[in-house]
Design an enzyme around this catalytic site. Sequence first.
Site, mmCIF file in Angstrom:
data_model
loop_
_atom_site.group_PDB
_atom_site.id
_atom_site.type_symbol
_atom_site.label_atom_id
_atom_site.label_comp_id
_atom_site.label_asym_id
_atom_site.label_seq_id
_atom_site.Cartn_x
_atom_site.Cartn_y
_atom_site.Cartn_z
ATOM 1 N N CYS A 1 -9.474 51.366 -40.347
ATOM 2 C CA CYS A 1 -9.276 49.924 -40.356
ATOM 3 C C CYS A 1 -8.018 49.634 -39.541
ATOM 4 O O CYS A 1 -6.941 50.125 -39.862
ATOM 5 C CB CYS A 1 -9.103 49.445 -41.794
ATOM 6 S SG CYS A 1 -8.376 47.816 -41.912
ATOM 7 N N GLU B 1 -3.206 48.980 -47.426
ATOM 8 C CA GLU B 1 -3.293 47.769 -48.257
ATOM 9 C C GLU B 1 -2.078 47.734 -49.166
ATOM 10 O O GLU B 1 -1.516 48.778 -49.491
ATOM 11 C CB GLU B 1 -4.560 47.745 -49.117
ATOM 12 C CG GLU B 1 -5.862 47.605 -48.344
ATOM 13 C CD GLU B 1 -6.323 48.908 -47.728
ATOM 14 O OE1 GLU B 1 -5.942 49.976 -48.273
ATOM 15 O OE2 GLU B 1 -7.025 48.881 -46.702
ATOM 16 N N HIS C 1 -14.844 36.675 -41.513
ATOM 17 C CA HIS C 1 -14.545 38.059 -41.874
ATOM 18 C C HIS C 1 -15.830 38.848 -42.145
ATOM 19 O O HIS C 1 -15.884 40.055 -41.905
ATOM 20 C CB HIS C 1 -13.594 38.100 -43.077
ATOM 21 C CG HIS C 1 -12.697 39.291 -43.030
ATOM 22 N ND1 HIS C 1 -12.043 39.680 -41.889
ATOM 23 C CD2 HIS C 1 -12.394 40.230 -43.960
ATOM 24 C CE1 HIS C 1 -11.367 40.780 -42.121
ATOM 25 N NE2 HIS C 1 -11.573 41.146 -43.366
ATOM 26 N N TYR D 1 -17.042 42.528 -39.913
ATOM 27 C CA TYR D 1 -17.525 43.838 -40.357
ATOM 28 C C TYR D 1 -18.736 44.313 -39.552
ATOM 29 O O TYR D 1 -19.043 45.505 -39.552
ATOM 30 C CB TYR D 1 -17.862 43.792 -41.856
ATOM 31 C CG TYR D 1 -16.653 43.733 -42.758
ATOM 32 C CD1 TYR D 1 -15.363 43.638 -42.248
ATOM 33 C CD2 TYR D 1 -16.787 43.784 -44.131
ATOM 34 C CE1 TYR D 1 -14.262 43.587 -43.082
ATOM 35 C CE2 TYR D 1 -15.689 43.742 -44.978
ATOM 36 C CZ TYR D 1 -14.422 43.634 -44.443
ATOM 37 O OH TYR D 1 -13.338 43.587 -45.272
HETATM 38 C C1 LIG Z 1 -9.870 47.765 -48.889
HETATM 39 C C2 LIG Z 1 -9.766 46.305 -49.116
HETATM 40 C C3 LIG Z 1 -9.084 45.501 -48.226
HETATM 41 C C4 LIG Z 1 -8.942 44.138 -48.448
HETATM 42 N N1 LIG Z 1 -8.217 43.369 -47.566
HETATM 43 C C5 LIG Z 1 -7.970 42.074 -47.853
HETATM 44 C C6 LIG Z 1 -7.122 41.276 -47.005
HETATM 45 O O1 LIG Z 1 -6.611 41.755 -46.014
HETATM 46 N N2 LIG Z 1 -6.907 39.993 -47.324
HETATM 47 C C7 LIG Z 1 -7.441 39.446 -48.439
HETATM 48 O O2 LIG Z 1 -7.179 38.278 -48.698
HETATM 49 N N3 LIG Z 1 -8.240 40.150 -49.272
HETATM 50 C C8 LIG Z 1 -8.517 41.458 -48.999
HETATM 51 N N4 LIG Z 1 -9.335 42.193 -49.836
HETATM 52 C C9 LIG Z 1 -9.785 41.566 -51.070
HETATM 53 C C10 LIG Z 1 -11.255 41.294 -51.207
HETATM 54 O O3 LIG Z 1 -11.606 40.091 -50.613
HETATM 55 C C11 LIG Z 1 -11.544 41.331 -52.724
HETATM 56 O O4 LIG Z 1 -11.506 42.692 -53.115
HETATM 57 C C12 LIG Z 1 -12.854 40.699 -53.109
HETATM 58 O O5 LIG Z 1 -12.836 39.321 -52.905
HETATM 59 C C13 LIG Z 1 -13.211 41.011 -54.558
HETATM 60 O O6 LIG Z 1 -12.160 40.654 -55.414
HETATM 61 P P1 LIG Z 1 -11.616 41.708 -56.476
HETATM 62 O O7 LIG Z 1 -11.317 42.957 -55.771
HETATM 63 O O8 LIG Z 1 -10.543 41.033 -57.208
HETATM 64 O O9 LIG Z 1 -12.827 42.040 -57.408
HETATM 65 P P2 LIG Z 1 -13.377 41.151 -58.593
HETATM 66 O O10 LIG Z 1 -13.315 39.719 -58.207
HETATM 67 O O11 LIG Z 1 -12.734 41.534 -59.847
HETATM 68 O O12 LIG Z 1 -14.895 41.585 -58.611
HETATM 69 C C14 LIG Z 1 -15.408 42.686 -59.354
HETATM 70 C C15 LIG Z 1 -16.826 42.345 -59.790
HETATM 71 O O13 LIG Z 1 -16.792 41.241 -60.686
HETATM 72 C C16 LIG Z 1 -17.611 40.201 -60.208
HETATM 73 N N5 LIG Z 1 -16.958 38.914 -60.544
HETATM 74 C C17 LIG Z 1 -15.660 38.570 -60.338
HETATM 75 N N6 LIG Z 1 -15.426 37.317 -60.761
HETATM 76 C C18 LIG Z 1 -16.580 36.848 -61.241
HETATM 77 C C19 LIG Z 1 -16.982 35.612 -61.807
HETATM 78 N N7 LIG Z 1 -16.125 34.609 -61.961
HETATM 79 N N8 LIG Z 1 -18.279 35.463 -62.157
HETATM 80 C C20 LIG Z 1 -19.162 36.471 -61.990
HETATM 81 N N9 LIG Z 1 -18.835 37.676 -61.467
HETATM 82 C C21 LIG Z 1 -17.567 37.864 -61.094
HETATM 83 C C22 LIG Z 1 -17.721 40.421 -58.701
HETATM 84 O O14 LIG Z 1 -18.902 39.842 -58.156
HETATM 85 C C23 LIG Z 1 -17.723 41.928 -58.633
HETATM 86 O O15 LIG Z 1 -19.000 42.431 -58.842
HETATM 87 C C24 LIG Z 1 -9.523 43.560 -49.595
HETATM 88 C C25 LIG Z 1 -10.233 44.353 -50.498
HETATM 89 C C26 LIG Z 1 -10.362 45.716 -50.278
HETATM 90 C C27 LIG Z 1 -11.109 46.549 -51.286
#
Ligand SMILES: Cc1cc2nc3c(=O)[nH]c(=O)nc-3n(C[C@H](O)[C@H](O)[C@H](O)COP(=O)(O)OP(=O)(O)OC[C@H]3O[C@@H](n4cnc5c(N)ncnc54)[C@H](O)[C@@H]3O)c2cc1C
Lengths: 493, 89
Positions: free
Chosen positions: A100, A258, A293, A297
Amino acid sequence: MALMNGAQYIESLRKLDTKVYLFGEEVKNWVDHPMIRPSIECLAMTYELANDPQYADLMTAKSNLTGKTVNRFSHLHQSTGDLIKKVKMQRLLGQKTASCFQRCVGMDAFNAVFSTTFEIDKKYGTEYHERFKKYLEFVQENDLTVDGAMTDPKGDRGKAPSQQADPDLFLRIVEKRADGIVVRGAKAHQTGSINSHEHLIMPTIAMSEADKAYAVSFAIQSDVPGLFMIYGRQSCDTRKMEENADVDLGNNKFGGQEALVVFDNVFIPNDRVFMCEEYDFAGMLVERFAGYHRQSYGGCKVGVGDVIIGAAALAADYNGAHKASHIKDKLIEMTHLNETLYCCGIACSAEGYPTQAGNYQIDLLLANVCKQNVTRFPYEIVRLAEDIAGGLVVTMPSEKDFKSTVKVESESGMTVGEWCNKFFAAAPGVPTEDRMRILRFLENICLGSAAVGYRTESLHGAGSPQAQRIMIARQGNIEMKKELAKAIVGIKK
Amino acid sequence: MLVGVKFCGGCNPRYDRGKAYEAIKKELAGTAELVIAEEGGEYDFLLVIGGCTNCCASYSQYHAKHGPIKMWDEAHMDDVIKKLKKQEE
Ligand SMILES: Cc1cc2nc3c(=O)[nH]c(=O)nc-3n(C[C@H](O)[C@H](O)[C@H](O)COP(=O)(O)OP(=O)(O)OC[C@H]3O[C@@H](n4cnc5c(N)ncnc54)[C@H](O)[C@@H]3O)c2cc1C
Ligand code: SF4
């Protein structure tokens, strides 16, 4: 300033006083830290290739703001051709780094904030768009890397920002002053944050009036008081700390990064604020950023996929299994999956359209289909790569063993290195070190540090799979499809 | 004769564009000078070296007296060399 090259970029980071914590300690010289440096080298490639005539057509663009040549990572897309070149540039960088390269989030944020601020101003008579244009000119002029920061820690996923037990779990405005705002909270999973000169902050979800303090977008230099970063661990990361680490790293040049970015009451001057409580535009900004974004990908993961396919083919050659028909077929399948992702990246770009502000937005349905495929195909690609490579990917002795001159106490009197080289030789004429290198590369990408970018980021980055399914449901035009079916079968109403 | 050269961005080239450039340059030594095209430069010809059939490099920003010559395959090298040699005659 002209375009920076890789070395100039790395030197520019040394001028920053960014506060970084790793393993519970502050790291003062993070630029040379062995766990961080590969991610810096990786990002530096976005500068280096921009100066190479063989890549400049993809890596640079003419700024619509200044008329000058700028790095494409700070460009506002002016046509579907620009959107397509963006995807091609990302494929190229994936090929050159197998990692990345971190600069895409900023580019996607620029384009989303540019068009959204235009529409906020139109409704509220604010001046965010002009401010943002000035800010972007500054970024372009100084060839800066900017972290596009959207994701909040989010706390209890079932609750809105304003309902959280700890109000800081979403980044928010805690004070409004005549000259600016004070913000508090954090952004999680931030790609390349430490390697970024600046951060461009956006809200993470659509919001209601109760959440208006959380509807905030702004830009800030990475080393201001109150802002700090806690480095994210990656699988096998301490291998980078081993003396003379090389083969065992799998990729000894490049990697991703990250971090958790914390804002402990940080002051943001007005000229860097681009949304302040206009909660009804938070959803638009999220949707646009996520859309770009999800397109991204379809380029970067494809470039990394190209390297994985090449490595799997070499593993087969080195194992002497390359003539087997099922191996050839698996390489075909990997290529098919990889190019399908590319098709999606190109398609959502070719179907792009101009926003009210004039820059180009991707087709949302196709970008979401692109990302939904990205949540699956890389997993199948690495599964096939592991299949082709064999179990040695996870059971091979270390580089030190292969090079060891320690004599084993046994009848033959051979060294540890000689035993390793004897038993891990495969196809004739292939040095065991070459075989090790390829297998370690695959280990790294399938389940080592690089799996962060190729696997889990493919799943969650730019939104978890369900987020795309919601968008696909919204954009899928089921009503029109019902009408088509009715017309064919002769249903009148 | 001055030939401005523009490469595509090289996202998925089917041959080594850099090597092709060097080979053409060597073959045309004494006949034509090949340089990387720059905006504001004046060229007799523009040579666009693409990596695949898409040959997507942008080149409208460069000035050449005669239209662009495009190549996107190693097999086009001979043609490019012949064309440029013929122009010089
Ligand atoms: C390697 C990596 C790089 C990243 N880089 C960036 C970046 O540069 N900038 C940035 O802004 N973000 C970045 N992200 C963040 C990415 O956008 C989030 O990981 C993603 O939006 C999911 O959020 P979370 O990780 O908090 O997971 P969660 O939101 O906790 O999700 C986990 C599971 O729970 C479910 N879920 C969560 N909330 C709900 C709800 N309210 N109702 C029903 N289901 C739900 C989801 O669908 C999923 O299946 C990165 C993530 C990764 C892993
Ligand atoms: S010509 Fe082909 S290889 Fe070169 S950048 Fe365009 S699509 Fe990629």
